[in-house]
Enzyme design. Structure first.
Site, short mmCIF file in Angstrom:
data_model
loop_
_atom_site.label_atom_id
_atom_site.label_comp_id
_atom_site.label_asym_id
_atom_site.label_seq_id
_atom_site.Cartn_x
_atom_site.Cartn_y
_atom_site.Cartn_z
N CYS A 41 0.78 -1.25 0.00
CA CYS A 41 0.00 0.00 0.00
C CYS A 41 0.80 1.29 0.00
O CYS A 41 0.69 2.10 -0.92
CB CYS A 41 -0.89 0.07 1.24
SG CYS A 41 -2.03 -1.27 1.40
N HIS A 65 -3.04 6.37 4.56
CA HIS A 65 -1.85 5.52 4.77
C HIS A 65 -0.55 6.14 4.26
O HIS A 65 0.35 5.42 3.81
CB HIS A 65 -2.04 4.12 4.13
CG HIS A 65 -1.31 3.05 4.90
ND1 HIS A 65 -1.41 1.71 4.63
CD2 HIS A 65 -0.43 3.15 5.94
CE1 HIS A 65 -0.65 1.03 5.47
NE2 HIS A 65 -0.05 1.88 6.27
#
Ligand SMILES: *[C@@H]1O[C@H](CO)[C@@H](O)[C@H](O)[C@H]1NC(C)=O
Length: 571
Positions: free
Chosen positions: A74, A135
């Protein structure tokens, strides 16, 4: 409130759009799934899962079959997407096993000097918003400086999770960090208890002349703290990481799709990045979709994701904005093969492609669905097999939305419009590099209809031949890997599944291709980039924890806390 549309600046640079008129400046709706495999989508060949809305998007636009994430996990993939640059350039990676940002209260994140497409479009009068997963960091020095926050990176509105959805947010398996942390704290607790007992026993039996009762007590206290923490670490993670924010404020509001419609309705032109928490574990799925698919909890979550995509697209239709909006759909990287609980698969399916999330250069980790739709501008139903990158979104969006010169820096993405519109049959990418952290695992070379791919390193699978690193969360980038010399070479144009490695004997061009790719790889150096995911920036720092008082309050039962329970997250 409606904002006046900005006057367009004209530019004579090659970057500009020339005589394009103001009306051609589209809205942007960027939809990004989390951990969705390319084989999980109907229009990519899955006949047993229902994704009618994503399929409809592809029918009305251009479907890319060789669309690539810059990394197979990610944080680096998302950093590359937003900046158009390999993560080694922004430092959104590490060289020591830290693949993603671990804590909302770590100090690493997308550096303030990085420029996202949202930042450029905001300066050009777009209203920009991000809903869902970020994130890419939060704070640098205090619990509210928000130096890495979406609002510091060009988004004017943010509603979502600063870190992202994790199995740990629901105390569910597979766990990202709870189980390992629990084990470590337990071990430390036991070690301290043992040391305290030894010292005490030595003192009592007068074998050891330890006058340090304070030390014994201190060790005993430490043991108690570690053991208690190991029992509660799951709750602590939920409070520390699994919270929602609206702009700069921590809230508990669940993500509801109606808010998305609100942003679309109110502002023009807009850039909206919907960064879904689906289909990452713990696969929070509403009752309507539970048990509905043929593929268990994972399939249910994919079908719910598709339904949400449909709702966002319908909001565009309802507002009459469909023809004026460039819609993009992708996944941040491939499906996670290691995500499973016993025999139940909880991660995605990567179709014919080998490997998955986290696995360096294997195709299954980096080849993702990629769809662009802009009715009337992009041909409907077109399929493009050329290699493209998620990093291409940056120059494409900046070109269409802001008629300005690019920021003076290396951009690895390429403008996709000529390829999407069919003006050119070939991708502008001649080489694409596939990093795992800072290590170059693989590279591809596009050469007149052939796509060569070389693997310099591949992760070792456990058990051997299993095709994944079962028993750990994710394969490592260095250490437990095989270095190939000569490298593994595949011709992806005839062997997309990477099943038949070519040899110098079977392929006359072997040495030429490998040599050319080595030469290309050598051009990329890491220089002095500060690695944001290196361990000291990627550990929990209590003073960076937003809303610590809520955690304390919640433990004491005074407040509802900042934690998000699985049932809070409806969408
Ligand atoms: C469709 O997706 C599901 C869920 O990941 C997977 O189990 C199944 O094998 C896929 N089917 C096909 C035909 O690709």
């Amino acid at each position: 409130p409606c904002r006046p549309r900005p006057t367009r600046q004209t530019s004579s640079s090659g970057w500009g759009l020339g005589d394009t008129t103001e009306t051609s400046r589209p809205n942007f709706l960027l939809l990004l799934a989390d951990d969705l495999g390319i084989g999980d989508v109907g229009c990519y060949g899955n006949s047993t899962i229902r994704t009618p809305n994503i399929d409809r998007l592809a029918e009305g636009g251009v479907r890319l079959t060789q669309h690539l994430a810059a990394e197979a996990v990610c944080t680096p993939s998302r950093a590359a997407f937003l900046t158009g640059r390999y993560p080694i350039r922004s430092g959104m990676t590490s060289g020591n096993g830290h693949r993603v940002l671990q804590w909302a209260a770590g100090s690493g994140g997308l550096p303030p000097e990085e420029i996202t497409f949202a930042k450029i479009l905001k300066e050009q009068g777009y209203v920009t918003g991000l809903i869902g997963k970020w994130h890419l960091g939060l704070n640098c020095h205090s619990s509210s400086d928000h130096c890495h926050h979406p609002l510091s990176h060009g988004f004017q509105h943010f509603l979502g999770m600063p870190l992202g959805m994790m199995g740990d947010c629901a105390g569910a398996e597979p766990s990202e960090k709870r189980v390992a942390l629990q084990r470590r704290l337990h071990l430390w607790g036991q070690a301290c208890a043992l040391a305290a007992l030894t010292l005490a026993a030595g003192r009592l039996t007068r074998l050891l002349r330890t006058p340090w009762w304070m030390l014994v007590l201190g060790l005993a206290a430490l043991a108690a703290v570690f053991l208690a923490a190991s029992r509660h670490v799951g709750d602590l993670i939920i409070y520390a990481d699994c919270f929602l924010m609206r702009n700069h404020t921590v809230t508990q509001q669940p993500l509801r799709l109606e808010r998305v419609a609100g942003l679309i309705h109110k502002h023009r032109p807009f850039l909206l990045f919907v960064s879904f928490l689906h289909v990452h574990v713990p696969l929070v799925t509403t009752a309507d979709f539970r048990g509905r698919s043929l593929h268990g909890p994972y399939g249910d979550n994919v079908e719910e994701l598709d339904w949400m995509v449909g709702r966002v697209l319908r909001a565009l239709d309802r507002e009459g904005l469909t023809d004026n909006t460039l819609v993009y759909f992708a996944s941040d990287h491939g499906g996670s093969l290691e995500s499973r609980a016993g025999p139940v698969q909880l991660g995605g399916w990567n179709g014919v492609y080998r490997g998955g999330k986290g696995m360096g250069g294997w195709e299954g980790g980096i080849r993702v669905p990629g769809i662009f739709r802009w009715p009337g501008v992009l041909p409907a139903g077109r399929v493009v097999d050329e290699p493209t990158s998620m990093m291409d979104v940056f120059p494409t969006v900046v070109l269409l939305g802001a008629n300005v010169s690019p920021p003076p820096r290396v951009i690895d993405g390429k403008n996709l419009m000529p390829l999407l519109q069919g003006e050119t049959p070939h991708s502008d990418h001649e080489f694409l590099l596939h990093y795992c952290e800072v290590f170059l695992h693989a590279a591809r070379w596009v050469q007149r209809g052939r796509v060569w791919k070389v693997h310099f390193m591949t992760p070792n699978f456990h058990p051997e031949g299993a095709g994944a690193c079962y028993g750990s969360k994710v394969c490592p980038c260095i250490g437990d890997v095989t270095e190939h010399d000569p490298p593994l070479l595949f011709d992806l144009s005839t062997d997309p599944g990477e099943t038949h490695p070519l040899t110098p004997d079977s392929e006359p061009e072997f040495h030429a291709v490998v040599g050319r790719l080595r030469q290309e790889a050598a051009r990329y150096s890491l220089s002095q980039v500060h690695q944001q995911l290196g361990s000291i920036y990627n550990i929990w720092r209590p003073w960076l924890q937003p809303y610590l008082q809520l955690i304390v309050g919640a433990r004491a039962g005074h407040s509802q806390g900042a934690g998000v329970t699985a049932s809070d997250i409806h969408a």
